[in-house]
Design a protein around this motif. Structure first.
Motif, PDB file in Angstrom:
ATOM      1  N   LYS A   1      -8.490  13.644   2.393  1.00 48.62           N
ATOM      2  CA  LYS A   1      -8.212  13.253   3.778  1.00 48.62           C
ATOM      3  C   LYS A   1      -7.026  12.298   3.869  1.00 48.62           C
ATOM      4  CE  LYS A   1     -10.333  11.080   7.795  1.00 48.62           C
ATOM      5  NZ  LYS A   1     -11.471  10.320   8.273  1.00 48.62           N
ATOM      6  N   ILE A   2      -6.960  11.356   2.960  1.00 47.78           N
ATOM      7  CA  ILE A   2      -5.942  10.305   3.046  1.00 47.78           C
ATOM      8  C   ILE A   2      -4.617  10.726   2.421  1.00 47.78           C
ATOM      9  CG2 ILE A   2      -5.346   7.957   2.335  1.00 47.78           C
ATOM     10  CD1 ILE A   2      -8.353   7.332   2.425  1.00 47.78           C
ATOM     11  N   TYR A   3      -4.685  11.360   1.264  1.00 50.05           N
ATOM     12  CA  TYR A   3      -3.466  11.513   0.474  1.00 50.05           C
ATOM     13  C   TYR A   3      -2.938  12.931   0.308  1.00 50.05           C
ATOM     14  CZ  TYR A   3      -4.311   6.737  -0.953  1.00 50.05           C
ATOM     15  OH  TYR A   3      -4.508   5.394  -0.953  1.00 50.05           O
ATOM     16  N   ASN A   4      -3.729  13.937   0.470  1.00 51.53           N
ATOM     17  CA  ASN A   4      -3.295  15.264   0.061  1.00 51.53           C
ATOM     18  C   ASN A   4      -2.560  16.018   1.161  1.00 51.53           C
ATOM     19  OD1 ASN A   4      -3.001  17.124  -1.948  1.00 51.53           O
ATOM     20  ND2 ASN A   4      -4.873  18.209  -1.472  1.00 51.53           N
ATOM     21  N   HIS A   5      -1.556  15.394   1.730  1.00 51.86           N
ATOM     22  CA  HIS A   5      -0.709  16.096   2.682  1.00 51.86           C
ATOM     23  C   HIS A   5       0.313  16.913   1.899  1.00 51.86           C
ATOM     24  CE1 HIS A   5       1.473  12.497   1.579  1.00 51.86           C
ATOM     25  NE2 HIS A   5       2.580  13.098   1.946  1.00 51.86           N
TER      26      HIS A   5
ATOM     27  N   HIS B   1     -11.593   6.519  -6.226  1.00 51.41           N
ATOM     28  CA  HIS B   1     -12.398   7.213  -5.216  1.00 51.41           C
ATOM     29  C   HIS B   1     -13.523   7.977  -5.899  1.00 51.41           C
ATOM     30  CE1 HIS B   1      -8.733   7.486  -2.293  1.00 51.41           C
ATOM     31  NE2 HIS B   1      -9.266   6.285  -2.305  1.00 51.41           N
TER      32      HIS B   1
ATOM     33  N   SER C   1       0.660  10.684  -3.746  1.00 48.79           N
ATOM     34  CA  SER C   1       1.345  11.869  -3.226  1.00 48.79           C
ATOM     35  C   SER C   1       2.153  12.550  -4.323  1.00 48.79           C
ATOM     36  CB  SER C   1       2.265  11.487  -2.066  1.00 48.79           C
ATOM     37  OG  SER C   1       1.510  10.998  -0.988  1.00 48.79           O
TER      38      SER C   1
ATOM     39  N   LYS D   1     -13.487  14.074  -0.694  1.00 51.35           N
ATOM     40  CA  LYS D   1     -13.112  14.173   0.722  1.00 51.35           C
ATOM     41  C   LYS D   1     -12.206  13.009   1.126  1.00 51.35           C
ATOM     42  CE  LYS D   1     -17.261  16.636   2.130  1.00 51.35           C
ATOM     43  NZ  LYS D   1     -18.514  16.539   2.874  1.00 51.35           N
ATOM     44  N   VAL D   2     -12.487  11.831   0.590  1.00 50.95           N
ATOM     45  CA  VAL D   2     -11.678  10.653   0.909  1.00 50.95           C
ATOM     46  C   VAL D   2     -10.255  10.857   0.397  1.00 50.95           C
ATOM     47  CG1 VAL D   2     -11.361   8.194   0.460  1.00 50.95           C
ATOM     48  CG2 VAL D   2     -13.648   9.087   0.910  1.00 50.95           C
ATOM     49  N   THR D   3     -10.126  11.273  -0.843  1.00 52.04           N
ATOM     50  CA  THR D   3      -8.810  11.473  -1.441  1.00 52.04           C
ATOM     51  C   THR D   3      -8.034  12.545  -0.684  1.00 52.04           C
ATOM     52  OG1 THR D   3      -9.785  10.930  -3.588  1.00 52.04           O
ATOM     53  CG2 THR D   3      -7.588  11.898  -3.612  1.00 52.04           C
TER      54      THR D   3
ATOM     55  N   HIS E   1       0.824  -1.214   0.000  1.00 54.95           N
ATOM     56  CA  HIS E   1       0.000   0.000   0.000  1.00 54.95           C
ATOM     57  C   HIS E   1       0.861   1.270   0.000  1.00 54.95           C
ATOM     58  CE1 HIS E   1      -3.704   2.210   0.446  1.00 54.95           C
ATOM     59  NE2 HIS E   1      -3.100   2.960   1.360  1.00 54.95           N
TER      60      HIS E   1
ATOM     61  N   HIS F   1       0.251   4.985  -1.900  1.00 59.10           N
ATOM     62  CA  HIS F   1       0.312   6.270  -1.219  1.00 59.10           C
ATOM     63  C   HIS F   1       1.378   7.169  -1.858  1.00 59.10           C
ATOM     64  CE1 HIS F   1      -0.318   8.993   2.147  1.00 59.10           C
ATOM     65  NE2 HIS F   1       0.986   9.169   2.143  1.00 59.10           N
TER      66      HIS F   1
END
Length: 100
Positions: A58-62, A50, A32, A54-56, A24, A28
């Motif tokens: 929340k999880i990936y867009n750091h 997705h 990213s 919101k899911v995308t 996984h 990620h």
């Protein structure tokens, strides 16, 4: 656990990596990188399956370190180009031109 994940865990252990590693991590990293490259959110969502932004997000867009550096670089260039010429900000005009 599939054999690929088992091999990843063995490689991590052999290299003294204490983090939990699975396949996984590649998903990620890929998402990213797409985000860092400025790919549209909709394209990233479709690529990873997705249906909810919101899911995308929340999880990936750091914000990555590289993305932070790029942002600072753009702001620095903008600041250096900002000069008052003939009644308008020349930098604003430059920002509207593609690929400068």
């Amino acid at each position: 656990m599939n054999s690929f994940n088992l091999k990843l865990k063995e490689a991590a252990k052999a290299n003294h990596i204490d983090k939990e590693i699975s396949s996984h991590i590649f998903r990620h990293s890929h998402v990213s990188l797409l985000s860092e490259l400025g790919m549209p959110l909709k394209s990233i969502m479709e690529r990873v399956g997705h249906s909810d932004a919101k899911v995308t997000l929340k999880i990936y867009n750091h914000v990555t370190k590289k993305a932070k550096k790029i942002l600072l670089m753009h702001l620095t260039i903008y600041k250096k180009r900002t000069c008052y010429k003939t009644g308008f900000y020349f930098a604003t005009f430059l920002l509207l031109l593609p690929n400068i």
